[in-house]
Design an enzyme around this catalytic site. Structure first.
Site, PDB file in Angstrom:
ATOM      1  N   ASN A  91      24.544  76.809  98.920  1.00 63.09           N
ATOM      2  CA  ASN A  91      23.867  78.055  99.272  1.00 63.09           C
ATOM      3  C   ASN A  91      23.829  78.191 100.788  1.00 63.09           C
ATOM      4  OD1 ASN A  91      23.266  78.854  96.668  1.00 63.09           O
ATOM      5  ND2 ASN A  91      21.199  78.040  96.692  1.00 63.09           N
TER       6      ASN A  91
ATOM      7  N   ARG B  13      25.559  77.808  91.588  1.00 61.30           N
ATOM      8  CA  ARG B  13      26.152  76.531  92.024  1.00 61.30           C
ATOM      9  C   ARG B  13      26.349  75.592  90.842  1.00 61.30           C
ATOM     10  NH1 ARG B  13      22.492  73.837  95.900  1.00 61.30           N
ATOM     11  NH2 ARG B  13      20.964  74.789  94.545  1.00 61.30           N
TER      12      ARG B  13
END
Length: 93
Positions: A40, A21
């Site tokens: 996520n 990320r």
């Protein structure tokens, strides 16, 4: 013409716990002109939503599918749509 679009991508593989990320956000900021987020998911995938010029979204998608990402990407599924304009930056969620 480089129209504004919304890209939603689901990235599967070993993409959690490896900085995926963070690197997605950094890449989106480097490309420029993109807003959205990387998140996520409980099933182990990462969801990426990016809004901005189509060319820039394609550059981010190409990066998501490349060997330059952290971890291991086994596949990316994407859908394209109309931007909603509800993001002010590119976030990690």
């Amino acid at each position: 013409m480089n129209e504004e679009v919304r890209l939603t991508a689901w990235v599967r593989g070993r993409v959690q716990g490896v900085g995926f990320r963070w690197f997605t956000r950094a890449n989106a900021l480097e490309i420029g002109g993109l807003t959205g987020f990387a998140l996520n998911l409980e099933d182990g995938r990462v969801q990426v939503v990016a809004e901005g010029p189509r060319e820039n979204c394609h550059r981010l998608l190409d990066w998501l599918r490349s060997a330059d990402t952290p971890g291991r990407v086994d596949g990316v599924t994407e859908i394209w749509g109309t931007p909603r304009g509800s993001y002010t930056g590119f976030a990690m969620r």
